[in-house]
Design an enzyme around this catalytic site. Structure first.
Site, PDB file in Angstrom:
ATOM      1  N   LYS A  64     -41.663  21.404 -42.772  1.00 43.57           N
ATOM      2  CA  LYS A  64     -41.442  22.510 -41.809  1.00 43.57           C
ATOM      3  C   LYS A  64     -42.416  23.578 -42.232  1.00 43.57           C
ATOM      4  O   LYS A  64     -42.571  24.136 -42.927  1.00 43.57           O
ATOM      5  CB  LYS A  64     -39.875  23.014 -42.450  1.00 43.57           C
ATOM      6  CG  LYS A  64     -39.701  24.120 -41.217  1.00 43.57           C
ATOM      7  CD  LYS A  64     -38.201  24.782 -41.495  1.00 43.57           C
ATOM      8  CE  LYS A  64     -38.081  25.887 -40.260  1.00 43.57           C
ATOM      9  NZ  LYS A  64     -36.859  26.647 -40.722  1.00 43.57           N
ATOM     10  N   TYR A  86     -40.680  22.922 -46.937  1.00 39.78           N
ATOM     11  CA  TYR A  86     -40.508  23.936 -46.190  1.00 39.78           C
ATOM     12  C   TYR A  86     -41.492  25.020 -46.609  1.00 39.78           C
ATOM     13  O   TYR A  86     -41.738  25.599 -47.694  1.00 39.78           O
ATOM     14  CB  TYR A  86     -39.158  24.832 -46.551  1.00 39.78           C
ATOM     15  CG  TYR A  86     -38.953  25.973 -45.450  1.00 39.78           C
ATOM     16  CD1 TYR A  86     -39.690  26.258 -44.452  1.00 39.78           C
ATOM     17  CD2 TYR A  86     -37.694  26.532 -45.657  1.00 39.78           C
ATOM     18  CE1 TYR A  86     -39.554  27.261 -43.549  1.00 39.78           C
ATOM     19  CE2 TYR A  86     -37.297  27.434 -44.659  1.00 39.78           C
ATOM     20  CZ  TYR A  86     -38.152  28.022 -43.733  1.00 39.78           C
ATOM     21  OH  TYR A  86     -37.874  29.055 -42.780  1.00 39.78           O
ATOM     22  N   THR A 109     -31.057  30.025 -41.971  1.00 38.03           N
ATOM     23  CA  THR A 109     -29.981  30.447 -40.814  1.00 38.03           C
ATOM     24  C   THR A 109     -28.578  30.588 -41.023  1.00 38.03           C
ATOM     25  O   THR A 109     -27.810  31.281 -40.255  1.00 38.03           O
ATOM     26  CB  THR A 109     -30.423  29.605 -39.425  1.00 38.03           C
ATOM     27  OG1 THR A 109     -31.877  29.685 -39.187  1.00 38.03           O
ATOM     28  CG2 THR A 109     -29.868  30.294 -38.273  1.00 38.03           C
TER      29      THR A 109
END
Length: 285
Positions: free
Chosen positions: A158, A130, A46
């Site tokens: 995640k 992740y 992000t």
């Protein structure tokens, strides 16, 4: 600090001339924590890290580490190789590294396990794996994820598989002790929390931060009467915020609300269309 609650992968705001808007970044980070985020994530996707220079990445990390230190909040920093992990050693606010399953090469479960074992052994902080198979092209079973959880130095995951699939249900039905399963798919975060995930890393929580924090708390406290309608509303908001490649719509909304100086992104991303911005703003109103 435990890896639970709401973590927000902070965007990198840009000024009108395309440079990093440092005062806006600091103000945004402080505001997210004050509105209910438990911690922040530095240099996640992000933040557009591949479009930042090495000096910009270092300065983003230092700024967010300082904010988290001042607010006694944990910071997770994205780091995917030994060099990036070494950068975290002298930053005590960083409590964990968010480390991507190797993308594109598809090393298989054995390769993924060997990769994370080596990185964890060299890392000054615990790793949060992740797992985002629709981007990495590397699927992993719940059994493999439990093997990852058993590695020394791996503290959590995640989990962003894009769906509530049998492997996700299997993992959350019997999560390894001490292993934090953080939801990473914004649109389906409510059902992940209902299944037992103790927290989430959510780009959507740049807006309606207090509501996302309340959603996590409601499921944690066993209050489905509150959680279900809130989760339905926030799922629609997340879908609108991800209508274009992230973080274009998030930035457009933040700019429209006067929280960052421009809606700019760096290539290969392009700014969000006005219609996407307005659709998200309408849901907020």
């Amino acid at each position: 600090m435990p890896l639970s609650g709401l973590f927000i992968p902070v965007i990198t705001p840009f000024a009108a001339d395309g440079t990093v808007a440092w005062p806006a970044l600091e103000a945004l980070a402080v505001d997210l924590l004050r509105q209910g985020a438990d911690g922040l994530v530095a240099l996640g996707t992000t933040a557009e890290p591949s479009a930042l220079s090495a000096a910009e990445r270092r300065d983003v990390l230092d700024l967010l580490a300082a904010v988290c230190r001042d607010h006694d909040a944990p910071l997770i920093a994205a780091a995917n190789d030994p060099g990036e992990l070494r950068m975290l050693a002298d930053r005590p606010a960083v409590t964990a590294a968010l480390t991507l399953v190797p993308p594109f090469v598809r090393p298989g479960p054995a390769g993924v396990l060997a990769h994370f074992a080596a990185l964890a052994a060299a890392s000054p902080v615990p790793l949060v794996v992740y797992h985002v198979p629709y981007r990495t092209a590397q699927p992993l079973t719940a059994a493999t994820l439990r093997e990852l959880a058993a590695l020394p130095g791996v503290a959590g995951i995640k989990l962003a598989t894009g769906a509530i699939d049998p492997e996700v249900i299997d993992l959350l039905a019997g999560p390894p002790p001490g292993f934090a399963v953080l939801g990473g798919d914004d649109v389906v975060i409510s059902p992940l929390l209902a299944l037992g995930a103790p927290g989430a890393i959510l780009a959507s929580a740049h807006v309606a931060t207090a509501d996302f924090a309340a959603l996590i708390a409601a499921w944690r406290d066993g209050n489905p009467v509150k959680a279900r309608p809130l989760g339905h509303r926030l799922a629609r908001l997340s879908a609108a915020l991800f209508a274009e490649p992230n973080p274009a719509v998030v930035k457009a909304v933040l700019h429209a609300r006067g929280r960052i100086p421009s809606a700019g992104v760096r290539l290969p991303l392009v700014p969000a269309a006005a219609a996407s911005r307005d659709a998200a703003l309408a849901l907020l109103r």
